[in-house]
Scaffold this motif. Structure first.
Motif, PDB file in Angstrom:
ATOM      1  N   PRO A 198      47.470  23.025  52.402  1.00 44.63           N
ATOM      2  CA  PRO A 198      47.500  21.814  51.588  1.00 44.63           C
ATOM      3  C   PRO A 198      47.065  22.112  50.152  1.00 44.63           C
ATOM      4  N   ALA A 199      47.610  21.373  49.206  1.00 43.64           N
ATOM      5  CA  ALA A 199      47.380  21.645  47.789  1.00 43.64           C
ATOM      6  C   ALA A 199      45.890  21.717  47.478  1.00 43.64           C
ATOM      7  N   THR A 200      45.490  22.783  46.803  1.00 38.65           N
ATOM      8  CA  THR A 200      44.086  23.049  46.517  1.00 38.65           C
ATOM      9  C   THR A 200      43.679  22.449  45.178  1.00 38.65           C
ATOM     10  N   ASP A 201      42.614  21.669  45.185  1.00 39.61           N
ATOM     11  CA  ASP A 201      42.061  21.133  43.941  1.00 39.61           C
ATOM     12  C   ASP A 201      41.099  22.118  43.288  1.00 39.61           C
ATOM     13  N   VAL A 202      40.191  22.664  44.084  1.00 36.02           N
ATOM     14  CA  VAL A 202      39.142  23.551  43.578  1.00 36.02           C
ATOM     15  C   VAL A 202      39.133  24.824  44.412  1.00 36.02           C
ATOM     16  N   GLN A 203      39.153  25.969  43.740  1.00 40.29           N
ATOM     17  CA  GLN A 203      39.021  27.257  44.407  1.00 40.29           C
ATOM     18  C   GLN A 203      37.774  27.944  43.891  1.00 40.29           C
ATOM     19  N   ILE A 204      36.872  28.322  44.806  1.00 47.59           N
ATOM     20  CA  ILE A 204      35.703  29.130  44.465  1.00 47.59           C
ATOM     21  C   ILE A 204      35.938  30.503  45.071  1.00 47.59           C
ATOM     22  N   GLY A 205      36.098  31.512  44.230  1.00 45.17           N
ATOM     23  CA  GLY A 205      36.485  32.814  44.737  1.00 45.17           C
ATOM     24  C   GLY A 205      35.695  33.955  44.131  1.00 45.17           C
ATOM     25  N   ALA A 206      35.464  34.990  44.938  1.00 46.42           N
ATOM     26  CA  ALA A 206      34.790  36.197  44.468  1.00 46.42           C
ATOM     27  C   ALA A 206      35.659  36.911  43.447  1.00 46.42           C
ATOM     28  N   VAL A 207      35.057  37.306  42.323  1.00 50.09           N
ATOM     29  CA  VAL A 207      35.808  38.048  41.314  1.00 50.09           C
ATOM     30  C   VAL A 207      35.327  39.487  41.192  1.00 50.09           C
ATOM     31  N   GLN A 208      34.106  39.783  41.589  1.00 46.52           N
ATOM     32  CA  GLN A 208      33.653  41.163  41.614  1.00 46.52           C
ATOM     33  C   GLN A 208      34.183  41.830  42.873  1.00 46.52           C
ATOM     34  N   GLY A 209      34.715  43.031  42.743  1.00 49.93           N
ATOM     35  CA  GLY A 209      35.247  43.721  43.903  1.00 49.93           C
ATOM     36  C   GLY A 209      35.513  45.176  43.594  1.00 49.93           C
ATOM     37  N   TYR A 210      35.693  45.960  44.630  1.00 50.38           N
ATOM     38  CA  TYR A 210      35.882  47.399  44.451  1.00 50.38           C
ATOM     39  C   TYR A 210      37.146  47.729  43.666  1.00 50.38           C
ATOM     40  N   ASN A 211      38.147  46.875  43.718  1.00 53.10           N
ATOM     41  CA  ASN A 211      39.419  47.213  43.072  1.00 53.10           C
ATOM     42  C   ASN A 211      39.395  46.993  41.570  1.00 53.10           C
ATOM     43  N   GLN A 212      38.327  46.385  41.047  1.00 53.87           N
ATOM     44  CA  GLN A 212      38.270  46.219  39.599  1.00 53.87           C
ATOM     45  C   GLN A 212      38.185  47.581  38.901  1.00 53.87           C
ATOM     46  N   ILE A 213      37.765  48.610  39.643  1.00 52.76           N
ATOM     47  CA  ILE A 213      37.696  49.952  39.069  1.00 52.76           C
ATOM     48  C   ILE A 213      39.092  50.492  38.793  1.00 52.76           C
ATOM     49  N   SER A 214      40.061  50.118  39.629  1.00 54.29           N
ATOM     50  CA  SER A 214      41.439  50.610  39.468  1.00 54.29           C
ATOM     51  C   SER A 214      42.381  49.581  38.874  1.00 54.29           C
ATOM     52  N   ASN A 215      42.214  48.313  39.275  1.00 51.27           N
ATOM     53  CA  ASN A 215      43.194  47.287  38.917  1.00 51.27           C
ATOM     54  C   ASN A 215      42.569  46.062  38.266  1.00 51.27           C
ATOM     55  N   GLY A 216      41.381  46.213  37.716  1.00 48.62           N
ATOM     56  CA  GLY A 216      40.752  45.101  37.023  1.00 48.62           C
ATOM     57  C   GLY A 216      40.622  43.879  37.903  1.00 48.62           C
ATOM     58  N   LEU A 217      40.954  42.726  37.353  1.00 50.66           N
ATOM     59  CA  LEU A 217      40.835  41.468  38.084  1.00 50.66           C
ATOM     60  C   LEU A 217      42.187  40.994  38.622  1.00 50.66           C
ATOM     61  N   ARG A 218      43.057  41.946  38.908  1.00 53.47           N
ATOM     62  CA  ARG A 218      44.359  41.595  39.486  1.00 53.47           C
ATOM     63  C   ARG A 218      44.224  40.842  40.798  1.00 53.47           C
ATOM     64  N   ASP A 219      43.368  41.316  41.708  1.00 52.05           N
ATOM     65  CA  ASP A 219      43.299  40.698  43.034  1.00 52.05           C
ATOM     66  C   ASP A 219      42.843  39.246  42.971  1.00 52.05           C
ATOM     67  N   PRO A 220      41.771  38.908  42.218  1.00 56.21           N
ATOM     68  CA  PRO A 220      41.461  37.481  42.076  1.00 56.21           C
ATOM     69  C   PRO A 220      42.635  36.667  41.530  1.00 56.21           C
ATOM     70  N   ARG A 221      43.375  37.248  40.577  1.00 59.08           N
ATOM     71  CA  ARG A 221      44.528  36.518  40.035  1.00 59.08           C
ATOM     72  C   ARG A 221      45.580  36.252  41.099  1.00 59.08           C
ATOM     73  N   THR A 222      45.836  37.202  41.972  1.00 59.05           N
ATOM     74  CA  THR A 222      46.872  37.007  42.974  1.00 59.05           C
ATOM     75  C   THR A 222      46.500  35.908  43.964  1.00 59.05           C
ATOM     76  N   TYR A 223      45.218  35.785  44.300  1.00 60.99           N
ATOM     77  CA  TYR A 223      44.790  34.680  45.164  1.00 60.99           C
ATOM     78  C   TYR A 223      45.007  33.347  44.439  1.00 60.99           C
ATOM     79  N   ILE A 224      44.666  33.318  43.167  1.00 60.24           N
ATOM     80  CA  ILE A 224      44.850  32.086  42.385  1.00 60.24           C
ATOM     81  C   ILE A 224      46.329  31.723  42.319  1.00 60.24           C
ATOM     82  N   GLU A 225      47.179  32.707  42.093  1.00 56.26           N
ATOM     83  CA  GLU A 225      48.613  32.439  42.001  1.00 56.26           C
ATOM     84  C   GLU A 225      49.172  31.891  43.309  1.00 56.26           C
ATOM     85  N   ALA A 226      48.613  32.340  44.443  1.00 55.55           N
ATOM     86  CA  ALA A 226      49.087  31.847  45.736  1.00 55.55           C
ATOM     87  C   ALA A 226      48.582  30.445  46.027  1.00 55.55           C
TER      88      ALA A 226
END
Length: 359
Positions: free
Chosen positions: A268-296
């Protein structure tokens, strides 16, 4: 994000394990002055009936308690999202205690994954409050093992072998809940197509001097350093007028489980998303993974978490994420780009005004 290596001395049955048991005072009736005071502090005095302790049902309120732990008032109930108050290496930086969370008289504790920085206080809080612990079979077993003779109920949502992307729907009181199995953060090779600039903030260890660790904090925290992940769960909570998603880790779905994007997009359509932004992949791909969750999920509002300076020497203040996170959101097309509401430590700890939503 974090799972620190443990030492054999501190493992199950080790010396510090037996020394670390600290019994919390049981939760009181909602009308008890202690519960009313705790709820007023975490959710705002105008959210709590001063006589009965009942919560207003025409608003949803969250208070950040460090890392990815939040106290949530929703549908007339109190939920805890994760259950750990950071104090392993810095005590008092977060102005909250496990006892304070017990005093809220929570009805349920929702665990995203089982690492110490997400679930280390769950056993004692559940034991003292009687809250139902929601998580995988491994989460529930690990949390039950944190206390002697556990007497709290659990609600099991799959296990470590459950297929990634599996969805389950249920209700807790007046709140509809969906849980989705996803992935812990992990480093993957640099993504030449959808990746982002590498990012890791310079550590800021200074708060160890102003908020040094205590023996009790070490005794309670060190035995939990080896607690297993036990699977990773994302939760969506729904009441009329608001749909909230919370996840305490953000995995490399692009490479390892792209089918989860379809599962998230079908919620169902999400109004508010609270998501982790620190992660191991920020070393290789920055904040790509948080963005992909937001895009979905395409939320109207995004709130970052798991980005505060709770482990001085390895982490930095949340403000260091502001610029790269805003740059990452700019990669999302304007019609689908959410509003960003930042949380900064320590100013936004236990600050309900920051995350109060009128229904």
């Amino acid at each position: 994000m974090c799972k620190l290596p443990g030492l054999g001395l501190f493992g199950p049955g080790g010396k510090l394990t037996s020394l670390s048991a600290g019994v919390l005072r049981p939760a009181a009736d909602p009308a008890d002055p202690r519960t009313i005071a705790a709820r007023a502090r975490f959710f705002g005095a105008d959210t709590v009936d001063p006589q009965t302790g009942a919560l207003r049902t025409d608003r949803v309120v969250l208070s950040w308690v460090g890392c990815t732990t939040f106290a949530l008032a929703i549908g007339g109930s109190v939920f805890l999202l994760d259950a750990w108050v950071p104090r392993l290496t810095s005590t008092g930086y977060v102005p909250a205690t496990p006892q304070g969370l017990v005093d809220l008289a929570p009805a349920a504790i929702f665990i995203g994954h089982g690492h110490f920085d997400h679930a280390a206080d769950a056993g004692r809080i559940a034991q003292a409050s009687g809250a139902v612990v929601h998580g995988t079979a491994e989460h529930c077993a690990s949390i039950a093992a944190q206390v002697t003779d556990p007497a709290f109920p659990t609600a099991v949502h799959g296990d470590a072998g459950t297929a990634i992307g599996t969805r389950e729907d249920f209700a807790v009181g007046a709140v509809e809940v969906t849980v989705v199995r996803h992935l812990h953060s992990a480093r993957t090779p640099s993504d030449p197509v959808g990746g982002s600039p590498r990012f890791f903030p310079r550590p800021q260890p200074g708060i160890v001097l102003t908020h040094p660790p205590t023996l009790s904090g070490l005794l309670q925290g060190v035995p939990r350093l080896r607690d297993p992940e036990g699977g990773v769960l994302l939760y969506q909570f729904r009441v009329p007028g608001l749909c909230l998603v919370w996840h305490d880790s953000t995995g490399p779905l692009t490479e390892r489980a792209p089918q989860v994007f379809d599962t998230l997009a079908a919620l169902p359509a999400t109004d508010v998303q609270i998501g982790a932004v620190q992660g191991y992949n920020q070393i290789s791909n920055g904040l790509r993974d948080p963005r992909t969750y937001i895009e979905a999920l395409t939320p109207a509002l995004f709130v970052p978490s798991h980005h505060d300076n709770w482990l001085p020497g390895l982490t930095a203040s949340a403000a260091t994420y502001d610029a790269p996170l805003r740059a990452e959101l700019e990669r999302i097309s304007a019609p689908r780009r959410p509003e960003l509401r930042t949380l900064h430590d320590p100013a936004d700890y236990v600050r309900p005004q920051r995350l109060t939503f009128q229904l």
